[in-house]
Design an enzyme around this catalytic site. Structure first.
Site, PDB file in Angstrom:
ATOM      1  NE  ARG A 124       3.012   1.695   0.221  1.00 27.29           N
ATOM      2  CZ  ARG A 124       2.221   1.218  -0.736  1.00 27.29           C
ATOM      3  NH1 ARG A 124       2.735   0.705  -1.833  1.00 27.29           N
ATOM      4  NH2 ARG A 124       0.903   1.262  -0.603  1.00 27.29           N
ATOM      5  N   GLY A 125       7.477   1.831  -3.138  1.00 33.02           N
ATOM      6  CA  GLY A 125       7.165   0.941  -4.244  1.00 33.02           C
ATOM      7  C   GLY A 125       5.844   0.218  -3.984  1.00 33.02           C
ATOM      8  CG  HIS A 131      -1.413   0.926   6.420  1.00 36.73           C
ATOM      9  ND1 HIS A 131      -0.813  -0.301   6.295  1.00 36.73           N
ATOM     10  CD2 HIS A 131      -0.685   1.786   5.661  1.00 36.73           C
ATOM     11  CE1 HIS A 131       0.237  -0.193   5.489  1.00 36.73           C
ATOM     12  NE2 HIS A 131       0.321   1.063   5.092  1.00 36.73           N
ATOM     13  CB  ALA A 140       1.070  -5.857   2.287  1.00 33.31           C
ATOM     14  N   GLY A 142       6.105  -2.823   1.236  1.00 36.78           N
ATOM     15  CA  GLY A 142       6.327  -1.749   0.263  1.00 36.78           C
ATOM     16  C   GLY A 142       7.380  -0.819   0.837  1.00 36.78           C
ATOM     17  CB  CYS A 168      -0.523  -5.847  -3.333  1.00 38.55           C
ATOM     18  SG  CYS A 168      -0.267  -5.588  -1.578  1.00 38.55           S
TER      19      CYS A 168
END
Length: 235
Positions: free
Chosen positions: A90-91, A97, A163, A165, A194
């Site tokens: 992902r970005g 998590h 957040a 992503g 991040c």
């Protein structure tokens, strides 16, 4: 345009298992779009949309543009904390998590909605912002940053509660958001969340001063995301 979206709740799910589950649905959707381009319009098969909710055991994930130095713990420490680590596609940079956090993975064919990734991110944020409002919490955005923030206009007080992503290909999305509800915020101490060093992280529990019924939050969030995207959710 097909805005029907199948809602799937995976419960507490190992990160890699959930990632593989996403990848399969994502690939299936992208492959169908590629196949459709070779067919007359009358023979094309309509692609599907999915909204996945889950929680994960303790895990850190690093986006493809992230800096591994933002993980501040070694393998032995991660093992002690019963946490895993994955470099993913992902970005964004690194995030955490864990239990007590609502992780959302929308796998949407944006050709059914709108073909604008920035708008897509803002809509995900808006679903969380509307949900927080139902708990009496005003939240918003910080210019130049993704996610949902409290006191975002005050550098000294700004703290992130959700957040984002994502990944997209041929306007199909995967990965998504992580909304801190009853999250153990200690785990954020072992990363630069991040990649942002000067802002804090918070949770709904911390802001309200008591544990929250996460199922209730999920219900509200699901409703708000469906409204923002004008989805027709299918259980």
């Amino acid at each position: 345009m097909n805005k029907k979206t199948q809602f799937i709740h995976l419960g507490l799910k190992d990160y890699k298992e959930a990632w593989d589950f996403q990848e399969n649905l994502f690939k299936e959707t992208v492959d169908q779009k590629i196949s459709n381009r070779k067919l007359p319009e009358a023979d094309q098969i309509e692609t599907k949309n999915y909204l996945i909710f889950c929680e994960h055991p303790h895990v850190y994930t690093l986006g493809k543009s992230g800096d591994e130095n933002h993980l501040l713990a070694n393998d032995a420490f991660l093992k002690e904390k019963k946490a895993t680590f994955y470099k993913i596609n992902r970005g964004g940079d690194i995030t955490y998590h864990g239990p007590g956090q609502i992780v959302g993975y929308p796998i949407l064919d944006l050709d059914h909605f709108f073909t604008d990734i920035h708008k897509y991110l803002r809509f995900l944020e808006e679903g969380v912002i509307l949900t927080l409002k139902e708990y009496g919490i005003e939240s918003g955005r910080v210019e130049g940053l993704t996610g949902v923030w409290l006191d975002g206009d005050d550098t000294a007080k700004a703290r992130k509660i959700c957040a984002l992503g994502v990944k997209s290909s041929r306007w199909v999305t995967m990965h998504g958001f992580a909304f801190n509800v009853n999250t153990d915020l200690e785990y954020f101490n072992y990363i630069v969340p991040c990649g942002i060093q000067d802002k804090a992280v918070t949770s709904l529990q911390k802001e309200l001063g008591h544990e929250i019924d996460i199922k209730e939050v999920e219900k509200k969030l699901k409703k708000n995301l469906a409204a923002v995207f004008e989805m027709e959710l299918i259980q």
